[in-house]
Scaffold this motif. Structure first.
Motif, short mmCIF file in Angstrom:
data_model
loop_
_atom_site.label_atom_id
_atom_site.label_comp_id
_atom_site.label_asym_id
_atom_site.label_seq_id
_atom_site.Cartn_x
_atom_site.Cartn_y
_atom_site.Cartn_z
N GLU A 54 0.85 8.79 -9.80
CA GLU A 54 0.80 7.88 -10.95
C GLU A 54 -0.18 8.38 -12.01
O GLU A 54 0.09 8.29 -13.20
CB GLU A 54 0.44 6.45 -10.49
N LYS A 55 -1.32 8.92 -11.57
CA LYS A 55 -2.31 9.44 -12.52
C LYS A 55 -1.71 10.63 -13.29
O LYS A 55 -1.86 10.72 -14.50
CB LYS A 55 -3.57 9.87 -11.77
N MET A 56 -1.02 11.52 -12.58
CA MET A 56 -0.43 12.68 -13.25
C MET A 56 0.69 12.25 -14.20
O MET A 56 0.86 12.84 -15.27
CB MET A 56 0.06 13.69 -12.22
N LYS A 57 1.44 11.21 -13.83
CA LYS A 57 2.48 10.69 -14.74
C LYS A 57 1.84 10.17 -16.03
O LYS A 57 2.35 10.42 -17.12
CB LYS A 57 3.27 9.56 -14.06
N LYS A 58 0.70 9.50 -15.90
CA LYS A 58 -0.02 9.00 -17.09
C LYS A 58 -0.51 10.15 -17.95
O LYS A 58 -0.63 10.02 -19.16
CB LYS A 58 -1.20 8.11 -16.67
N ASP A 59 -0.81 11.30 -17.30
CA ASP A 59 -1.26 12.49 -18.03
C ASP A 59 -0.08 13.30 -18.56
O ASP A 59 -0.24 14.47 -18.92
CB ASP A 59 -2.14 13.36 -17.13
N LYS A 60 1.11 12.70 -18.55
CA LYS A 60 2.32 13.27 -19.16
C LYS A 60 2.95 14.43 -18.37
O LYS A 60 3.64 15.27 -18.92
CB LYS A 60 2.06 13.75 -20.60
N TYR A 61 2.69 14.48 -17.06
CA TYR A 61 3.36 15.47 -16.22
C TYR A 61 4.74 14.93 -15.86
O TYR A 61 4.91 13.74 -15.64
CB TYR A 61 2.59 15.70 -14.92
N THR A 62 5.73 15.82 -15.77
CA THR A 62 7.05 15.41 -15.30
C THR A 62 7.00 15.34 -13.77
O THR A 62 6.11 15.92 -13.15
CB THR A 62 8.15 16.42 -15.71
N LYS A 67 5.54 17.50 -8.47
CA LYS A 67 5.97 17.99 -7.15
C LYS A 67 5.52 19.44 -6.95
O LYS A 67 4.98 19.79 -5.90
CB LYS A 67 7.48 17.87 -6.99
N ALA A 68 5.72 20.27 -7.95
CA ALA A 68 5.33 21.69 -7.84
C ALA A 68 3.82 21.82 -7.64
O ALA A 68 3.36 22.62 -6.81
CB ALA A 68 5.77 22.45 -9.09
N THR A 69 3.04 21.04 -8.37
CA THR A 69 1.58 21.09 -8.26
C THR A 69 1.12 20.66 -6.87
O THR A 69 0.36 21.37 -6.22
CB THR A 69 0.93 20.20 -9.34
N ILE A 70 1.62 19.51 -6.43
CA ILE A 70 1.21 19.01 -5.11
C ILE A 70 1.67 19.96 -4.01
O ILE A 70 0.92 20.26 -3.09
CB ILE A 70 1.74 17.57 -4.89
N ASP A 71 2.89 20.48 -4.12
CA ASP A 71 3.40 21.43 -3.12
C ASP A 71 2.56 22.70 -3.08
O ASP A 71 2.25 23.22 -2.01
CB ASP A 71 4.86 21.79 -3.39
N HIS A 92 -7.18 18.04 -14.58
CA HIS A 92 -8.28 17.94 -15.53
C HIS A 92 -8.33 19.16 -16.44
O HIS A 92 -8.51 19.03 -17.66
CB HIS A 92 -9.60 17.77 -14.78
N LEU A 93 -8.13 20.33 -15.87
CA LEU A 93 -8.12 21.56 -16.69
C LEU A 93 -6.96 21.53 -17.69
O LEU A 93 -7.14 21.92 -18.85
CB LEU A 93 -8.02 22.79 -15.79
N SER A 94 -5.81 21.05 -17.26
CA SER A 94 -4.66 20.94 -18.17
C SER A 94 -4.95 19.96 -19.30
O SER A 94 -4.60 20.20 -20.45
CB SER A 94 -3.41 20.49 -17.42
N GLN A 95 -5.60 18.85 -18.95
CA GLN A 95 -5.97 17.85 -19.96
C GLN A 95 -6.94 18.46 -20.98
O GLN A 95 -6.78 18.28 -22.19
CB GLN A 95 -6.59 16.62 -19.28
N LEU A 96 -7.92 19.20 -20.49
CA LEU A 96 -8.88 19.85 -21.40
C LEU A 96 -8.18 20.85 -22.32
O LEU A 96 -8.48 20.94 -23.51
CB LEU A 96 -9.99 20.55 -20.60
N GLU A 97 -7.23 21.58 -21.76
CA GLU A 97 -6.48 22.55 -22.55
C GLU A 97 -5.72 21.85 -23.67
O GLU A 97 -5.72 22.31 -24.82
CB GLU A 97 -5.50 23.29 -21.63
N ARG A 98 -5.09 20.72 -23.35
CA ARG A 98 -4.36 19.95 -24.40
C ARG A 98 -5.33 19.45 -25.47
O ARG A 98 -5.03 19.50 -26.66
CB ARG A 98 -3.61 18.77 -23.77
N GLU A 99 -6.50 18.98 -25.05
CA GLU A 99 -7.48 18.47 -26.01
C GLU A 99 -8.00 19.57 -26.92
O GLU A 99 -8.19 19.35 -28.11
CB GLU A 99 -8.63 17.78 -25.26
N VAL A 100 -8.22 20.77 -26.35
CA VAL A 100 -8.69 21.89 -27.16
C VAL A 100 -7.63 22.24 -28.21
O VAL A 100 -7.96 22.49 -29.38
CB VAL A 100 -9.04 23.11 -26.27
#
Length: 143
Positions: A54-62, A67-71, A92-100
């Motif tokens: 649910e947290k990753m969905k809120k962070d706009k992950y498909t 599934k790929a990340t968790i796997d 968190h790193l992906s979120q920071l990258e988007r913010e940058v």
């Protein structure tokens, strides 16, 4: 060990049974076992996994990306809490990258002195984070 039927899992996670069913069908979560009456029973760790999804969905992950990340992290460590930490770190790193990327136009408009001051403040922290990640990765390759 406390096992949850789908209704209990839905109530505890605040996610509909239909969604839990769907997550099960696509392999995001899986029941640990079946009851004598053939009910799917889920382990307590499933609650943590649902929270992460649910947290990753809120962070706009498909769902495919989730599934790929968790796997990928599950292959490194079957322990749910280690997998959760690695997944959270990657998110968190992906979120920071988007913010940058969002800040890039603002940073490009800075005067040379302002940009220099910004980089002077950010670089030591960035370098320390990268060094910590490299140490973790090198350490895990020794195991």
């Amino acid at each position: 060990m406390n096992m949850y039927r789908i209704g209990e899992l839905a109530r505890l996670s605040n996610i509909s049974p239909r969604t839990i069913d769907y997550y099960t069908s696509i392999g995001l979560i899986e029941p640990a076992e079946r009851s004598a009456k053939n009910y799917r029973l889920y382990a307590p760790e499933t609650l943590e996994r649902l929270e992460r999804i649910e947290k990753m969905k809120k962070d706009k992950y498909t769902l495919d990306e989730i599934k790929a990340t968790i796997d990928s992290w599950s292959k490194i460590s079957p322990e749910e809490h280690v997998t959760r930490k690695l997944t959270d770190l990657q998110a968190h790193l992906s979120q920071l990258e988007r913010e940058v990327k969002e800040l890039a136009p603002v940073i490009n408009k800075l005067k040379p002195r302002q940009a220099s001051h910004l980089y002077t403040r950010l670089m030591p922290q960035t370098a320390a984070c990268m060094e910590a990640i490299m140490l973790l990765l090198n350490k895990s390759s020794l195991m």
